[in-house]
Design a protein around this motif. Structure first.
Motif, PDB file in Angstrom:
ATOM      1  N   LEU A   1       0.860  -1.180   0.000  1.00  0.00           N
ATOM      2  CA  LEU A   1       0.000   0.000   0.000  1.00  0.00           C
ATOM      3  C   LEU A   1       0.895   1.228   0.000  1.00  0.00           C
ATOM      4  O   LEU A   1       1.813   1.345   0.823  1.00  0.00           O
ATOM      5  CB  LEU A   1      -0.920   0.011   1.225  1.00  0.00           C
ATOM      6  N   VAL A   2       0.621   2.159  -0.903  1.00  0.00           N
ATOM      7  CA  VAL A   2       1.486   3.314  -1.108  1.00  0.00           C
ATOM      8  C   VAL A   2       0.657   4.583  -1.009  1.00  0.00           C
ATOM      9  O   VAL A   2      -0.430   4.671  -1.608  1.00  0.00           O
ATOM     10  CB  VAL A   2       2.176   3.234  -2.491  1.00  0.00           C
ATOM     11  N   ALA A   3       1.151   5.565  -0.280  1.00  0.00           N
ATOM     12  CA  ALA A   3       0.454   6.844  -0.189  1.00  0.00           C
ATOM     13  C   ALA A   3       0.468   7.538  -1.548  1.00  0.00           C
ATOM     14  O   ALA A   3       1.480   7.480  -2.262  1.00  0.00           O
ATOM     15  CB  ALA A   3       1.114   7.738   0.857  1.00  0.00           C
ATOM     16  N   PRO A   4      -0.621   8.211  -1.930  1.00  0.00           N
ATOM     17  CA  PRO A   4      -0.673   8.861  -3.248  1.00  0.00           C
ATOM     18  C   PRO A   4      -0.025  10.250  -3.251  1.00  0.00           C
ATOM     19  O   PRO A   4      -0.548  11.198  -3.825  1.00  0.00           O
ATOM     20  CB  PRO A   4      -2.180   8.933  -3.531  1.00  0.00           C
ATOM     21  N   ASP A   5       1.148  10.345  -2.610  1.00  0.00           N
ATOM     22  CA  ASP A   5       1.913  11.586  -2.646  1.00  0.00           C
ATOM     23  C   ASP A   5       2.810  11.567  -3.884  1.00  0.00           C
ATOM     24  O   ASP A   5       2.700  10.662  -4.727  1.00  0.00           O
ATOM     25  CB  ASP A   5       2.723  11.755  -1.362  1.00  0.00           C
ATOM     26  N   ALA A   6       3.692  12.554  -4.005  1.00  0.00           N
ATOM     27  CA  ALA A   6       4.521  12.650  -5.217  1.00  0.00           C
ATOM     28  C   ALA A   6       5.351  11.389  -5.424  1.00  0.00           C
ATOM     29  O   ALA A   6       5.468  10.880  -6.546  1.00  0.00           O
ATOM     30  CB  ALA A   6       5.430  13.881  -5.127  1.00  0.00           C
ATOM     31  N   GLU A   7       5.925  10.856  -4.336  1.00  0.00           N
ATOM     32  CA  GLU A   7       6.739   9.639  -4.456  1.00  0.00           C
ATOM     33  C   GLU A   7       5.881   8.449  -4.854  1.00  0.00           C
ATOM     34  O   GLU A   7       6.267   7.651  -5.718  1.00  0.00           O
ATOM     35  CB  GLU A   7       7.446   9.354  -3.137  1.00  0.00           C
ATOM     36  N   GLY A   8       4.705   8.320  -4.232  1.00  0.00           N
ATOM     37  CA  GLY A   8       3.826   7.207  -4.545  1.00  0.00           C
ATOM     38  C   GLY A   8       3.322   7.257  -5.977  1.00  0.00           C
ATOM     39  O   GLY A   8       3.258   6.219  -6.661  1.00  0.00           O
ATOM     40  N   ILE A   9       2.953   8.449  -6.442  1.00  0.00           N
ATOM     41  CA  ILE A   9       2.503   8.591  -7.832  1.00  0.00           C
ATOM     42  C   ILE A   9       3.632   8.220  -8.788  1.00  0.00           C
ATOM     43  O   ILE A   9       3.409   7.532  -9.798  1.00  0.00           O
ATOM     44  CB  ILE A   9       2.013  10.029  -8.094  1.00  0.00           C
ATOM     45  N   ALA A  10       4.865   8.635  -8.464  1.00  0.00           N
ATOM     46  CA  ALA A  10       6.001   8.305  -9.322  1.00  0.00           C
ATOM     47  C   ALA A  10       6.220   6.796  -9.371  1.00  0.00           C
ATOM     48  O   ALA A  10       6.516   6.231 -10.437  1.00  0.00           O
ATOM     49  CB  ALA A  10       7.261   9.013  -8.814  1.00  0.00           C
ATOM     50  N   ARG A  11       6.070   6.116  -8.237  1.00  0.00           N
ATOM     51  CA  ARG A  11       6.209   4.644  -8.221  1.00  0.00           C
ATOM     52  C   ARG A  11       5.116   3.996  -9.070  1.00  0.00           C
ATOM     53  O   ARG A  11       5.377   3.031  -9.801  1.00  0.00           O
ATOM     54  CB  ARG A  11       6.140   4.128  -6.781  1.00  0.00           C
ATOM     55  N   ALA A  12       3.904   4.524  -8.977  1.00  0.00           N
ATOM     56  CA  ALA A  12       2.807   3.959  -9.764  1.00  0.00           C
ATOM     57  C   ALA A  12       3.041   4.170 -11.256  1.00  0.00           C
ATOM     58  O   ALA A  12       2.794   3.267 -12.067  1.00  0.00           O
ATOM     59  CB  ALA A  12       1.482   4.591  -9.338  1.00  0.00           C
ATOM     60  N   VAL A  13       3.502   5.366 -11.635  1.00  0.00           N
ATOM     61  CA  VAL A  13       3.791   5.636 -13.052  1.00  0.00           C
ATOM     62  C   VAL A  13       4.878   4.691 -13.560  1.00  0.00           C
ATOM     63  O   VAL A  13       4.779   4.155 -14.675  1.00  0.00           O
ATOM     64  CB  VAL A  13       4.190   7.105 -13.248  1.00  0.00           C
ATOM     65  N   ALA A  14       5.917   4.467 -12.751  1.00  0.00           N
ATOM     66  CA  ALA A  14       6.990   3.553 -13.167  1.00  0.00           C
ATOM     67  C   ALA A  14       6.454   2.146 -13.389  1.00  0.00           C
ATOM     68  O   ALA A  14       6.835   1.466 -14.355  1.00  0.00           O
ATOM     69  CB  ALA A  14       8.103   3.554 -12.118  1.00  0.00           C
TER      70      ALA A  14
END
Length: 315
Positions: free
Chosen positions: A6-19
């Motif tokens: 589970l990942v928070a939808p902050d800038a880091e989390g969004i970047a991980r999801a995009v990757a």
């Protein structure tokens, strides 16, 4: 089964999801309706991962989620009626089924081979941030095994899909809790209600007049299969009380004390938001059947009853 992080939808989390999306993986995406299992809608291999994770029939098309009306118009041909509905309800829980645009990039597999496409601009801020960051359409059916209960929190996605999803953006509980309303706007045809959902029929009809029903039996949108949205337990509808071996899903102020109640005040909006979570809770008791109290077929009650009838259908 390995549990997806589970990942928070902050800038880091969004970047991980995009990757993960760029690598052809599927990710759990929060929306205001239910959680979606999102993958690059332009990549047939990525879309195939959605089908594999869900065990979904390939003749059941997927909704393409986009970040704006302009992005939707690249993928589909929106006539004046569709644009009026988009202006009124996007971002939000309305899906429009329209003809595919000639330059659209959504792959044929996501459309189940159809010459139409289902498009939606979700209103959940995390979903919009992800769509803006990835800059292409995301196919995102509900993040559940096909035909089962839709998830309304991130933990349900991680528990049920395991390694079928790279990660889950945890955007909190879905505040609507029931899937989008689907309307078809096709040339030479009246506007048709393909699936009742989070926007009540009356809200749409006040803008565009009476909606016709789907007419040809073809599966043009998600949620049109006869058996869908089902728990493990059987459902018995319009029940006044639970019989031996059953648990009760109640509705309204006259419910027995201690019963799971969709809405003690009889509010269909609250009932829609709680529907899947309570069905999941009752299913976890191991009861053979869930007895469901009658719910008035008005407003969002139409969508709730649609889901319950499909959940109760022969499997």
């Amino acid at each position: 089964m390995t549990r997806a992080p589970l990942v928070a939808p902050d800038a880091e989390g969004i970047a991980r999801a995009v990757a993960a999306l760029d690598a052809g993986r599927a990710v759990g995406m929060p929306t205001e309706t239910v959680y979606g299992l999102a993958a690059d809608a332009t990549d047939a291999r990525a879309v195939a991962e959605i089908y594999a994770a869900k065990g979904r029939p390939r003749f059941n098309p997927l909704i393409a989620h986009v970040a704006s009306v302009d992005a939707a118009r690249i993928e589909g041909q929106l006539d004046e009626r569709a644009l009026a509905l988009a202006a009124a309800f996007w971002p939000g829980p309305l899906t429009l089924v329209v003809p595919v645009a000639p330059g659209g990039a959504v792959c044929e597999l996501a459309r189940a081979g159809l010459d139409t496409i289902g498009l939606r601009v979700p209103s959940h801020p995390a979903a919009l941030r992800l769509l803006q960051a990835v800059a292409r359409p995301l196919a995102a059916p509900s993040a559940n095994p096909s035909g089962r209960l839709s998830p309304t929190c991130a933990a349900d996605v991680a528990d049920e899909l395991g390694e079928g999803v790279a990660l889950v953006l945890d955007g909190g509980p879905s505040n609507v809790g029931i899937e989008s309303t689907i309307v078809a706007a096709l040339p030479g045809e009246p506007l048709r209600l393909l699936r009742p959902g989070a926007i009540a029929r009356a809200e749409i009809e006040v803008l565009v007049g009476a909606l016709s029903a789907a007419h040809d039996g073809a599966v043009r949108a998600p949620g049109q299969l006869a058996s869908h949205y089902a728990p493990q337990a059987r459902l018995r509808l319009d029940a006044t009380a639970a019989e031996p071996g059953e648990v009760l899903l109640a509705f309204g102020p006259d419910a027995p004390a201690g019963a799971a109640n969709l809405s003690a005040s009889g509010d269909p909006v609250e009932a829609a938001a709680r529907l899947y979570a309570l069905l999941r809770q009752l299913d976890a008791t191991g009861a053979a059947a869930i007895a469901v109290a009658p719910i008035p077929d008005i407003g969002l009650g139409e969508a709730i009853n649609d889901r319950l009838r499909r959940a109760a259908a022969p499997r």
